[in-house]
Design an enzyme around this catalytic site. Structure first.
Site, mmCIF file in Angstrom:
data_model
loop_
_atom_site.group_PDB
_atom_site.id
_atom_site.type_symbol
_atom_site.label_atom_id
_atom_site.label_comp_id
_atom_site.label_asym_id
_atom_site.label_seq_id
_atom_site.Cartn_x
_atom_site.Cartn_y
_atom_site.Cartn_z
ATOM 1 N N HIS A 87 3.133 28.643 14.600
ATOM 2 C CA HIS A 87 3.943 27.443 14.398
ATOM 3 C C HIS A 87 4.265 27.218 12.926
ATOM 4 O O HIS A 87 5.224 26.510 12.606
ATOM 5 C CB HIS A 87 3.289 26.211 15.044
ATOM 6 C CG HIS A 87 2.055 25.688 14.380
ATOM 7 N ND1 HIS A 87 0.779 25.989 14.802
ATOM 8 C CD2 HIS A 87 1.897 24.844 13.333
ATOM 9 C CE1 HIS A 87 -0.109 25.356 14.061
ATOM 10 N NE2 HIS A 87 0.547 24.660 13.151
ATOM 11 N N ASP A 223 -1.784 31.738 18.377
ATOM 12 C CA ASP A 223 -1.002 31.003 17.380
ATOM 13 C C ASP A 223 -1.117 31.672 16.011
ATOM 14 O O ASP A 223 -1.835 31.210 15.127
ATOM 15 C CB ASP A 223 -1.490 29.555 17.320
ATOM 16 C CG ASP A 223 -0.494 28.629 16.646
ATOM 17 O OD1 ASP A 223 0.422 29.136 15.975
ATOM 18 O OD2 ASP A 223 -0.621 27.405 16.790
ATOM 19 N N SER A 655 -3.225 24.142 9.114
ATOM 20 C CA SER A 655 -2.690 25.136 10.039
ATOM 21 C C SER A 655 -2.548 26.481 9.342
ATOM 22 O O SER A 655 -1.932 26.575 8.284
ATOM 23 C CB SER A 655 -1.322 24.688 10.555
ATOM 24 O OG SER A 655 -1.441 23.562 11.385
#
Length: 768
Positions: A87, A223, A655
């Site tokens: 992402h 991810d 992230s």
């Protein structure tokens, strides 16, 4: 507080951390030796403090980068190979996708470096050093210093310190405040502007579970994405991608462990957490719960539903809006979870109790009353005033500027000001118009005017309905008088008349811009009405309230730290480099519901649903999983690990952060938090807070087995090759050994106090 008491308080603030125990937090690596190292060793850390952060030698800090200012990444090879989240790379992946070559959907791994894809505008920042400059920023400032004078002095000194550290543009530098302006730190980075996409799994892997699983555990999402940082032939950064650039040789890259994790194992997360507000007072929490989050949720929900309707009808539009949708949806769900968590955990009530205890403590001493006595009452008064205007602020940000045409119109403000200038400056006008060419092209590349028209009508209607009437911009009077209050009719007019609905029309205007045409454009008129109303009627009041609140918050935080002298507080996250440490740990989510600390590929097969786009499994992956073709990435029980959780303290911006074991080896990539702890940015809950991580073995399986890119895995430094290898733990020195040369830096300070850095090439493995 009298002057001598003020000096004593400053001395106390410096001494407290030497004896206090470190609890939860996102810690500044500068202080890891003093504050955290002993506690980290108890949890299983084998590295020295210098192997984590050292200004003169390669350390873990050199393997971690801030990606694009919004995510974290880590070097996993001596050739600048970078690992981050899917992402985080989503926008770059989408930008290289077309209906004919949809790498977002199909996945992509470059077979050679020549196939790696350039991303103009994307950069990484690598920390050179950080420094506590509190004394320099606050020198001569006392509680008696007028607030406006204090603010001006502090801002001036922050800029001077940052400018000096940039060394004529060689570095990126800034000074950030901590603890509400009680402390200040200088951060110096190298910025590399050539970051190329190397690979990513299919979206069905990288986003498996979609919005349904977002912020949830258990997870089965791959991810991750891969980039490579490029530099010039001297290993120095360039501002933009250059054809002659070569892969960057980092000072350090992380060895990758295949040994896996067990419950209780040490875990460290290194990265750039975006923002926490754990010193937010009860009145601020109540405002978030009552107004801010509900407004954000309502407006984002409206926008997402309208986007999705059109995306579901048109595959080409789905590709255009994929990145925008994912970005908005992520925190839409977060705000929902945060509000639910605040109610469930009684976060406001807990803060109110803390403030009452603080007020009682302040009242017990005349010196405390003099210094801190008005802080809490000022905070409450300020928030009472802010509450009157907060909805307007939220509806401007998420409503008016939630429409793409209004956002584009706002980009024309510099051109508007140039056109209005007297006397006219043709050069300034031409420059302002030229500066818009690239942003305009980028905007229209992924834009649908019919979709945006629906969003405009819906969001502006909610703005008209929900904001106090006396705070509405003049444009709403126009809608009422000329269109009978129908925002749909007004939207029809705006989108049929404005030149900002088409790139061709916008480019034509920019080729020969005039003030008359810009002021007549209905989209620009709408934006300018909202902007003018805000700057004239709302902003001045809000700035006045915020000024008083800033001083009161600073005193409130100082009082808390003085009262709770036995506790070491970590500063709120503010996109500066931090580390957190903890252990691999399961949790009990609610009554009679307990969660294991790991997931396996079996869960992917259990969740698979070909009729649900969020749970489609690519055919190749499905076949490999059913055959149990896991290769060397299986665990000791023969399963393919997918994800695991730790109790590390993280937030947005983390992230892509590396999850590192006690020997300094990469074991996972952090990508999410859990639903039960959505209040984590406001209050840390050690029993519920979990960091969700992609197991590095699943990442490598996706690269090698699913993606057919074994050459990328071979490029990495793989250690503990295979499950339960039957060998003792590596020493921290061997785990830290790197390939190639690194730059060693010697930091000296001259008589004038100016920092000088001398560098020399030295083999990384020498002396280890």
């Amino acid at each position: 507080m009298r002057k001598n008491n003020w000096a004593m308080a400053l001395a106390l603030a410096v001494l407290l951390p030497l004896t206090a125990r470190a609890d939860e937090g996102m810690w500044l690596p500068l202080f890891v030796k003093r504050l955290n190292h002993a506690d980290m060793q108890k949890k299983g850390l084998k590295l020295t403090a210098e192997e984590i952060y050292d200004i003169n030698n390669a350390s873990l800090k050199d393997a971690v980068v801030q990606l694009g200012g919004f995510c974290t990444g880590e070097f996993v090879s001596s050739q600048g190979l970078l690992l981050t989240n899917h992402h985080c790379g989503y926008d770059a992946i989408q930008s290289h996708s077309t209906p004919q070559n949809n790498i977002l959907q199909n996945g992509f791994f470059a077979a050679t470096k020549a196939e790696e894809k350039k991303n103009p505008g994307l950069f990484v920042d690598i920390l050179v050093r950080m420094e506590d400059v509190t004394g320099k920023v606050l020198e001569g400032i006392t509680p008696a210093t007028p607030e406006q004078e204090r603010m001006a002095t502090v801002q001036k000194r922050q800029k001077e310190l940052a400018d000096a550290a940039k060394e004529n543009g060689q570095y990126v530098a800034y000074v950030r405040d901590m603890f509400g302006g009680n402390e200040y730190y200088l951060f110096v980075y190298q910025r590399f502007g050539d970051v190329r996409l190397v690979g990513a799994p299919p979206e069905a892997v990288g986003k498996f579970g979609g919005d349904t699983d977002n912020w949830m555990w258990p997870r089965h999402t791959g991810d991750f994405s891969m980039f490579r940082v490029y530099a010039d032939k001297n290993n120095k950064p360039t501002a933009t991608p250059q054809d002659g650039n070569v892969p960057y040789v980092p000072k350090k890259h992380l060895p990758v462990s295949l040994q896996g994790v067990s419950e209780g194992d040490f875990a460290m997360v290194f990265g750039f957490p975006g923002r926490t507000q754990r010193f937010l007072p009860a009145a601020g929490l109540q405002l978030t719960l009552d107004q801010t989050n509900p407004a954000r949720i309502k407006l984002r929900d409206t926008r997402l539903k309208l986007w999705k309707e059109d995306m579901d009808r048109d595959p080409a539009l789905r590709l255009k809006y994929a990145s925008k949708y994912a970005s908005i949806a992520n925190y839409w769900k977060y705000f929902i979870g945060q509000n639910e968590g605040m109610k469930r955990l009684k976060t406001v009530e807990a803060k109110q109790a803390e403030e009452k205890a603080l007020a009682d403590w302040i009242a017990q001493d005349p010196a405390r009353q003099q210094q801190y006595g008005e802080a809490l009452s000022t905070i409450n008064q300020a928030y009472a005033g802010i509450r009157q205007y907060n909805l307007s602020v939220q509806y401007i940000n998420e409503g008016a500027f939630g429409t793409e045409i209004i956002t584009l119109a706002s980009r024309l403000m510099p051109l508007y000001m140039a056109l209005k200038a007297t006397p006219a400056d043709k050069a300034a006008i031409q420059k302002a118009a030229a500066d818009l060419k690239e942003p305009v092209a980028e905007h229209f590349k992924d834009y649908s005017a019919p979709t945006d028209k629906k969003v405009f009508a819906a969001l502006m209607s909610l703005y008209q309905q929900d904001v106090p009437k006396d705070q509405l911009p003049d444009v709403f009077q126009t809608v009422q008088k000329q269109y009978g209050g129908s925002m749909q009719k007004y939207a029809d007019y705006v989108f049929s008349t404005s030149f900002l609905t088409s790139q061709a029309k916008t480019d034509a205007f920019l080729a020969a811009p005039t003030l008359a045409k810009l002021e007549a454009d209905p989209a620009f008129k709408t934006m300018n009405s909202v902007y003018t109303s805000f700057t004239q009627n709302i902003l001045p009041t809000m700035q006045g309230l915020q000024a008083g609140l800033g001083r009161a918050n600073r005193l409130y935080v100082a009082a808390l730290r003085e009262k709770n002298a036995q506790k070491v507080y970590s500063p709120d996250a503010n996109s500066t480099i931090r580390l957190s440490y903890g252990t691999v740990r399961p949790y009990r989510g609610r009554d009679a519901v307990s969660y294991d600390y790991k997931t396996t590929a079996q869960g992917i097969l259990e969740k698979e649903d070909p009729s649900n786009p969020e749970f489609v499994v690519p055919q190749k992956e499905l076949a490999l999983l059913k055959q149990k073709d896991y290769g060397r990435f299986a665990d000791k029980n023969g399963n393919l690990p997918v994800a695991f959780i730790t109790d590390n303290d993280i937030t947005g911006g983390n992230s892509g952060s590396p999850v590192i074991n006690g020997r300094g080896e990469l074991i996972g990539v952090a990508f999410d938090g859990n639903w039960e702890a959505m209040t984590g940015d406001l209050a840390y809950d050690p029993e519920l807070k979990r960091c969700i991580n992609a197991d590095i073995r699943y990442v490598l399986w996706c690269v090698e087995k699913l993606g057919g890119a074994k050459h990328l895995v071979d490029e990495m430094t793989i250690v503990n090759n295979g499950p339960n290898p039957g060998v003792g733990p590596q020493t921290s020195a061997s785990a830290a050994a790197e390939l190639g040369d690194v730059e060693k830096m010697k930091v000296k300070t001259d008589k004038g106090g100016k920092t000088k850095i001398k560098r020399k090439k030295e083999d990384a493995a020498a002396g280890m």
